[in-house]
Each structure stands twice: as structure tokens, then as C-alpha cells.
Enzyme design. Sequence first.
Site, PDB file in Angstrom:
ATOM      1  N   ALA A  90      62.367  17.857  50.023  1.00 47.33           N
ATOM      2  CA  ALA A  90      62.583  16.246  49.545  1.00 47.33           C
ATOM      3  C   ALA A  90      63.611  16.179  47.496  1.00 47.33           C
ATOM      4  CB  ALA A  90      61.487  15.706  49.316  1.00 47.33           C
ATOM      5  N   ASP A 134      57.164  14.285  51.549  1.00 50.85           N
ATOM      6  CA  ASP A 134      58.580  13.561  50.953  1.00 50.85           C
ATOM      7  C   ASP A 134      58.816  11.890  50.673  1.00 50.85           C
ATOM      8  OD1 ASP A 134      58.876  15.489  53.943  1.00 50.85           O
ATOM      9  OD2 ASP A 134      61.161  15.128  53.123  1.00 50.85           O
TER      10      ASP A 134
HETATM   11  O1  MRU Z   1      62.949  18.315  57.477  1.00 54.16           O
HETATM   12  P1  MRU Z   1      63.124  19.265  55.957  1.00 54.16           P
HETATM   13  O2  MRU Z   1      62.362  20.019  56.468  1.00 54.16           O
HETATM   14  O3  MRU Z   1      63.306  19.046  55.207  1.00 54.16           O
HETATM   15  O4  MRU Z   1      61.323  18.485  55.717  1.00 54.16           O
HETATM   16  C1  MRU Z   1      60.212  19.373  54.382  1.00 54.16           C
HETATM   17  C2  MRU Z   1      58.753  18.437  54.506  1.00 54.16           C
HETATM   18  O5  MRU Z   1      58.394  17.940  55.011  1.00 54.16           O
HETATM   19  C3  MRU Z   1      58.308  19.227  52.803  1.00 54.16           C
HETATM   20  O6  MRU Z   1      57.070  19.060  53.089  1.00 54.16           O
HETATM   21  C4  MRU Z   1      58.591  17.839  52.005  1.00 54.16           C
HETATM   22  O7  MRU Z   1      60.151  17.710  51.199  1.00 54.16           O
HETATM   23  C5  MRU Z   1      57.959  18.358  50.321  1.00 54.16           C
HETATM   24  S1  MRU Z   1      59.292  19.614  49.505  1.00 54.16           S
HETATM   25  C6  MRU Z   1      58.147  20.142  48.387  1.00 54.16           C
END
Ligand code: MRU
Length: 349
Positions: A57, A243
Site C-alpha cells: 500500500a 491496505d
Molecule cells: O497485493 P499486494 O502485494 O500489494 O498486497 C500487499 C499487502 O497486502 C500488504 O500487507 C499491505 O499492502 C501492507 S504493506 C505495508
Amino acid sequence: MEEKVQENSQLLKTVSWDNGRLVMIDQTKLPNALVYLRLSHYMEVASAIKNLVVRGAPAIGVAAAFGLALAASESTSDLNILMKELENAQSTLKSTRPTAVNLSWALERVMKKAKEQNNVGDVKHAILEEALRMSEEDIEINKRIGTHGSVLVQDRDVVLTHCNAGSLATVAYGTALGVIRAACQSGKRVHVIATETRPVMQGSRLTAFELQYDGIDVSLIPDTAVGHTMASRKIKSVIVGADRVLRSGHVFNKIGTYQVALIASQHDIPFYVAAPLSTFDFKNNLSDVTIEERPSEEVTQINGVRLAPQGVRVLNPAFDVTPPELISGFVTEKGVLTPPYEQSFRSIC
Ligand code: MRU
């Protein structure tokens, strides 16, 4: 787009700005190669976000902010046309991934700065300055999250994390892994259990990679081993990223997080969510948020090899929702927030 393979070990910086170009680690190549891409057009940034070249995110928020800086830098138009071009770029970048609120938050923050300017030169300058500020703030905020969260981790703790909420999901340092990094930096010995995180394998490809890279003790488990590992009383706590966090305390995070939280609750293992305030969305409700559905090939294939029958119907939601009653606390840059969340959230904003 230029490509550069890095051989020497140095601090992992997921996104940075260099001489008019957005530089990012190509996360689709990890863990086998550490490749840095140099992007010069905002459409390249949009495609990098969509295809998980950059993900996590906070990282996609900052990448998108630099995407607007690229869109502005290309323009030779007058102020009205430039603002229209920026709005188009904003909507293209925003449409890449719907669930992480940091993406729209970052784009809106940069556009607000752009709208305050009176001429083309000032718009270009203000956008770049804001994107650079956001990228510096991201690291500072993560370090503060780490400092607040490290008190939750004791010497010799075994901590489970899901997906990747580390350096690779932010500009650097990470949120959930930032807490672990801070605990290690304060001299505690921490053993991290990383789930592989099917179907895109952020746990095995990214979390295991970045923890090994930094010399932090890590073991990888299949997602299916979470229940067994918790039942065998080996896990002291769970720390994940987010997210999007709603006012109610519901957390949108990588698919599988909800299962991990349920099993943790069954075994009385504290479950923490580490996230910056930019991930908190107090405007929307549960039913307003879109859970991204990703291509079926992520489930039916691994590295291009088909593992499911041709034509099988696939469900591939990229995120799930963990309800507040399963969450022991939120680690933010302003401190650790405990239930009841509507009340503790009010104290920070
Ligand atoms: O699909 P992604 O790899 O973007 O998903 C990422 C996540 O779910 C993380 O846990 C979230 O973005 C937190 S990152 C600090």
C-alpha cells in the site's frame, strides 16, 4: 524503460527519484534478481502498479505520486491543459488497484498541491516536491511505527507475519517488518515465521528475501501450516500490515490474513496490525470498498506452468477483511491503539 541489475549488497530502497526518472525495484524478478527499473512515463508507472512490479500500500501510493511528477514533467502545455492532463493521469493511476487506500490518498494529496499553483512551472515543481516529501515521510513514519511496535516484541520471540509489509511494500523499512526491524535493532533476537502467501507468493519471494538480506532470522511455512504452527505453541504474536483500515476497525489486507487472525484468536495469540495513518479510511464503510479480483492465471499457474485443468472456474480475491474483534492492537506512527477502536481512533485524528 531502462533496466539495471544490482549485484552488490546495499540498503533496499523500493522507490526513489533520480535525475527526472522514477527508479523502482522490479519485485516480479525477486528473489532471483535484484533489478532496478528507470521509468520515464506515468503510463509505465500505472502498468508497474497493475502488474505488481511495485506493490504494497505505501509503496504504490508514493510510486503514483512520482507518476504524477512524470506526467507533469512531460507536459509543454498551458496551465489549463496541464491540469486536465494531470487529472487524466490521476484517474489512470488510481484505476490500477482499488483496495489500498494509500493510492487515492497519495494522488489526492499531490493534486491538492498542484491546484494551489498559478503557473505551469510552479505546478511541476510543487508536484515533485510533494512526491519527494511523501517518500521521505514514509521512511520516518515507518521508523516511528517500529519504535512504538517494538515494545510488543520480547527477546527470543517468534513472530508470524503474512504477505510482505516490509521495505519492499514501502519506500524503505516497512510497517509490520519495520516493527521487527526496530526490535532487532534494539538488540532483541527475533525469529520470524513468514507464510508463503499464495497465490503471488509475497511471503516467500519478498519477505523471506528482505529479511535474509538484512540478516534477520526467518523461516518460511506454507499457508496451510499456520494452524499447526500456532497449535504447537511456537508463535508469540502475529504482526501484519494493512491496505485499508476503516473507522470500525475492519482491516483490508492480503488474502489469507483473516484466516491467520481466526487461528491466532483460537490459540490466544495476539494479532497486531501495523499501518501508517495514511492507510486509515474514515470516509468509507465496508460495502464501499472494492476487493480487487486478480487474473485467474495467478491461481492456475506457477511460473507459466499450468497446475489446474484448462477452463476451470477460478476465484482470486487479492484481499480479505479481518474484523476488529480479532485484532489486539494497531501500531501507528502515533502509538499503539487498542480496543474499543472507534474511541482510540478518535484520539489520533
Ligand atoms: O497485493 P499486494 O502485494 O500489494 O498486497 C500487499 C499487502 O497486502 C500488504 O500487507 C499491505 O499492502 C501492507 S504493506 C505495508
